[in-house]
Design a protein around this motif. Structure first.
Motif, PDB file in Angstrom:
ATOM      1  N   GLY A  87      10.398   8.073   4.889  1.00 43.83           N
ATOM      2  CA  GLY A  87       9.304   7.364   5.439  1.00 43.83           C
ATOM      3  C   GLY A  87       8.012   7.788   5.478  1.00 43.83           C
ATOM      4  N   TRP A  88       7.479   8.071   6.879  1.00 50.28           N
ATOM      5  CA  TRP A  88       6.402   8.556   7.190  1.00 50.28           C
ATOM      6  C   TRP A  88       6.103   9.997   6.555  1.00 50.28           C
ATOM      7  CZ3 TRP A  88       1.748   7.837   8.909  1.00 50.28           C
ATOM      8  CH2 TRP A  88       1.052   8.669   9.393  1.00 50.28           C
ATOM      9  N   GLY A  89       6.955  10.817   6.884  1.00 52.23           N
ATOM     10  CA  GLY A  89       6.880  12.161   6.331  1.00 52.23           C
ATOM     11  C   GLY A  89       6.562  12.451   4.705  1.00 52.23           C
ATOM     12  N   ARG A  90       7.594  11.394   4.006  1.00 53.79           N
ATOM     13  CA  ARG A  90       7.120  11.520   2.553  1.00 53.79           C
ATOM     14  C   ARG A  90       5.873  10.738   2.195  1.00 53.79           C
ATOM     15  NH1 ARG A  90      11.255  11.297  -1.885  1.00 53.79           N
ATOM     16  NH2 ARG A  90       9.796  10.765  -3.734  1.00 53.79           N
ATOM     17  N   LEU A  91       5.200   9.843   2.829  1.00 50.03           N
ATOM     18  CA  LEU A  91       3.934   9.142   2.853  1.00 50.03           C
ATOM     19  C   LEU A  91       2.865  10.343   3.024  1.00 50.03           C
ATOM     20  CD1 LEU A  91       2.120   6.860   2.706  1.00 50.03           C
ATOM     21  CD2 LEU A  91       2.292   6.280   5.118  1.00 50.03           C
ATOM     22  N   LEU A  92       3.082  11.096   3.980  1.00 43.44           N
ATOM     23  CA  LEU A  92       2.088  12.232   4.250  1.00 43.44           C
ATOM     24  C   LEU A  92       2.013  13.264   2.873  1.00 43.44           C
ATOM     25  CD1 LEU A  92       2.474  13.055   8.266  1.00 43.44           C
ATOM     26  CD2 LEU A  92       0.747  11.761   6.906  1.00 43.44           C
ATOM     27  N   LEU A  93       3.281  13.723   2.661  1.00 42.93           N
ATOM     28  CA  LEU A  93       3.316  14.698   1.950  1.00 42.93           C
ATOM     29  C   LEU A  93       2.691  14.080   0.339  1.00 42.93           C
ATOM     30  CD1 LEU A  93       4.068  17.366   0.455  1.00 42.93           C
ATOM     31  CD2 LEU A  93       6.602  16.440   0.310  1.00 42.93           C
ATOM     32  N   ASP A  94       3.094  12.775  -0.095  1.00 39.43           N
ATOM     33  CA  ASP A  94       2.662  12.370  -1.292  1.00 39.43           C
ATOM     34  C   ASP A  94       1.235  12.193  -1.255  1.00 39.43           C
ATOM     35  OD1 ASP A  94       5.277  12.418  -2.280  1.00 39.43           O
ATOM     36  OD2 ASP A  94       5.450  10.004  -2.362  1.00 39.43           O
ATOM     37  N   ARG A  95       0.612  12.054  -0.341  1.00 33.57           N
ATOM     38  CA  ARG A  95      -0.941  11.590  -0.096  1.00 33.57           C
ATOM     39  C   ARG A  95      -1.561  13.178  -0.167  1.00 33.57           C
ATOM     40  NH1 ARG A  95      -2.176   6.399   3.438  1.00 33.57           N
ATOM     41  NH2 ARG A  95      -1.031   4.986   1.940  1.00 33.57           N
ATOM     42  N   LEU A  96      -1.025  14.155   0.427  1.00 35.05           N
ATOM     43  CA  LEU A  96      -1.506  15.523   0.361  1.00 35.05           C
ATOM     44  C   LEU A  96      -1.487  16.107  -0.974  1.00 35.05           C
ATOM     45  CD1 LEU A  96      -2.658  17.720   2.293  1.00 35.05           C
ATOM     46  CD2 LEU A  96      -0.373  18.613   2.630  1.00 35.05           C
ATOM     47  N   LEU A  97      -0.435  15.732  -1.709  1.00 40.53           N
ATOM     48  CA  LEU A  97      -0.060  16.159  -2.993  1.00 40.53           C
ATOM     49  C   LEU A  97      -1.363  15.433  -4.002  1.00 40.53           C
ATOM     50  CD1 LEU A  97       3.861  16.027  -3.437  1.00 40.53           C
ATOM     51  CD2 LEU A  97       2.439  17.950  -3.375  1.00 40.53           C
ATOM     52  N   ARG A  98      -1.456  14.339  -3.889  1.00 46.07           N
ATOM     53  CA  ARG A  98      -2.459  13.494  -4.682  1.00 46.07           C
ATOM     54  C   ARG A  98      -4.091  14.252  -4.267  1.00 46.07           C
ATOM     55  NH1 ARG A  98       0.266   8.820  -2.849  1.00 46.07           N
ATOM     56  NH2 ARG A  98       1.697   7.893  -4.543  1.00 46.07           N
ATOM     57  N   ARG A  99      -4.120  14.580  -3.278  1.00 45.27           N
ATOM     58  CA  ARG A  99      -5.400  15.100  -2.634  1.00 45.27           C
ATOM     59  C   ARG A  99      -5.503  16.750  -3.417  1.00 45.27           C
ATOM     60  NH1 ARG A  99      -7.460  15.809   3.512  1.00 45.27           N
ATOM     61  NH2 ARG A  99      -6.181  17.885   3.238  1.00 45.27           N
ATOM     62  N   GLN A 100      -4.458  17.256  -3.816  1.00 47.86           N
ATOM     63  CA  GLN A 100      -4.430  18.529  -4.429  1.00 47.86           C
ATOM     64  C   GLN A 100      -4.370  18.227  -5.891  1.00 47.86           C
ATOM     65  OE1 GLN A 100      -1.836  21.436  -2.601  1.00 47.86           O
ATOM     66  NE2 GLN A 100      -2.619  21.216  -0.524  1.00 47.86           N
ATOM     67  N   GLY A 101      -4.549  17.246  -6.304  1.00 44.49           N
ATOM     68  CA  GLY A 101      -4.355  16.963  -7.668  1.00 44.49           C
ATOM     69  C   GLY A 101      -3.069  16.668  -8.376  1.00 44.49           C
ATOM     70  N   VAL A 102      -1.930  16.598  -7.439  1.00 42.93           N
ATOM     71  CA  VAL A 102      -0.667  16.877  -8.147  1.00 42.93           C
ATOM     72  C   VAL A 102      -0.047  15.466  -8.053  1.00 42.93           C
ATOM     73  CG1 VAL A 102       1.693  17.655  -7.665  1.00 42.93           C
ATOM     74  CG2 VAL A 102      -0.156  19.153  -7.377  1.00 42.93           C
ATOM     75  N   ASP A 103       0.422  14.738  -9.136  1.00 45.88           N
ATOM     76  CA  ASP A 103       1.350  13.501  -9.142  1.00 45.88           C
ATOM     77  C   ASP A 103       2.714  13.597  -8.370  1.00 45.88           C
ATOM     78  OD1 ASP A 103       2.504  11.091  -9.675  1.00 45.88           O
ATOM     79  OD2 ASP A 103       2.909  11.375 -11.861  1.00 45.88           O
TER      80      ASP A 103
END
Length: 385
Positions: A87-103
């Motif tokens: 949920g919330w934790g995965r949302l944060l992680l996925d958005r942080l990954l995208r910001r670092q250029g990772v799918d």
């Protein structure tokens, strides 16, 4: 892009093939990816000699390599999936990954476990760890709540690093942070746009009502806010600090993990939870605790009673399993007005006779079942009003 960011991207794009699993600083075993995109597991010899089974149903304490099914946890066993943010934790992680250029879709479960490292819920930790946290977290709760709201409304936020450092390993749908209060580890929750303004106060009132109903609950607190009636906080039951200030991690496994079933697919009945409780604990007192919690969920209208919202903990001192303290208790209308876990086959229009019959069929006395159900029904009449 600094050097740390560059190194992190390389690590994420070259996923680990194996991880060491530890518990309390002791090696439990090894996770390794297979050609079939599964994550196999093998206990360490020393753990077999001195440890305990992580899941008596699917991971008995034996010297062999265990292979999970791909579904429902993307090739992981449930007890390791419990460590991953949801949920919330995965949302944060996925958005942080995208910001670092990772799918995020290309990040493997082993990589996600490596990112969790030693910061996850429960007692398990994973090595080697991938460190993504590099922030000075905010401390004002209203500022944190506002930042969480912005995260939910937009794709990016300038506070993303801080929020990930505080809540990136947490589960559940509601925004939250993992923090320290009075030298103890706590969780503080914030409302979503779909929540009522008094959502925190409501969950606090539910927790107090549950205690009044004889349900084992962690310590709770309503933290002050200038913009709402308060933020709900709960002391983490899988962490405790001794008199010397050392933090100990308690092993816990959700019913979802133990039964290897997704909490997103309502497929459980409380009769299954009763059988699981007896199988793990061999203790009718634990069965009565679950029955009491079921009654509370029914009469207090908490229909979000899915398999992630029940857990068992392993007591290393006694070598026995027991129900964890209750958590995530609040008013929830449920999907189409139904309980996620049915009562005697019913998701709605549950009657006293259904509750009593289920408890009696599980092995509790009819008199005790009626007495507990009527007591909790009386004590929850005004909750949520």
């Amino acid at each position: 892009m600094n050097k740390t960011d560059s190194n992190t991207r390389i690590i994420l794009r070259e996923p680990p093939k194996s991880l060491r699993v530890t518990c309390g600083g002791r090696l439990v075993g090894t996770l390794a990816s297979t050609r079939e995109n599964l994550v196999a597991f093998e206990y360490a010899d020393q753990w077999i000699a001195e440890g305990f089974s992580l899941n008596p149903l699917s991971l008995p304490l034996e010297k062999r390599v265990f292979f999970p099914k791909y579904l429902p946890f993307e090739g992981l066993f449930g007890v390791f999936n419990d460590s991953l943010p949801d949920g919330w934790g995965r949302l944060l992680l996925d958005r942080l990954l995208r910001r670092q250029g990772v799918d995020p879709g290309a990040v493997t479960p082993l990589t996600r476990l490596a990112i969790v490292g030693a910061s996850g819920m429960g007692a398990l930790a994973y090595e080697p760890e991938i460190d993504l946290e590099d922030a000075s977290p905010m401390s004002d709760l209203d500022e944190l709540a506002d930042a969480c709201a912005k995260i939910l409304e937009t794709e990016y936020s300038e506070d993303l690093d801080e929020l990930f450092a505080l809540g990136g390993s947490s589960g559940g749908a509601r925004p939250k942070i993992l923090t320290t209060y009075n030298d103890e580890d706590w969780i503080i929750k914030f409302p979503t746009s779909a929540d009522a303004p008094n959502a925190g106060e409501m969950e606090y009132r539910y927790a107090l009502a549950a205690k009044e109903c004889g349900i084992d609950m962690p310590e709770v607190k309503l933290f002050a806010s200038k913009t709402t009636s308060g933020y709900f906080g709960v002391k983490r039951f899988e962490r405790y600090r001794d008199s010397s200030g050392h933090t100990h991690r308690i092993y816990a496994a959700s019913v979802s993990a133990l039964l290897e079933t997704s909490h997103r697919l309502p497929s459980l009945d409380y009769s299954v939870l009763m059988r699981l409780t007896l199988k793990l604990t061999d203790d009718y007192r634990e069965l009565a605790k679950l029955y009491r919690l079921m009654c509370f969920n029914v009469f207090a209208h908490n229909r979000d009673d899915h398999s992630k919202n029940f857990s068992f903990i392993y007591d290393t001192e006694t070598g026995r399993w027991k129900l964890s303290p209750a958590y995530d208790l609040t008013y929830n209308a449920g999907m189409s007005g139904e309980h996620a876990t049915t009562v005697n086959g019913k998701g709605h229009d549950i009657e006293l006779a259904d509750i009593i019959a289920l408890g009696e069929n599980a092995g509790l006395s009819r008199f005790d079942c009626r007495d507990i159900a009527c007591e909790i029904k009386e004590k929850t009449i005004t909750i949520g009003t």
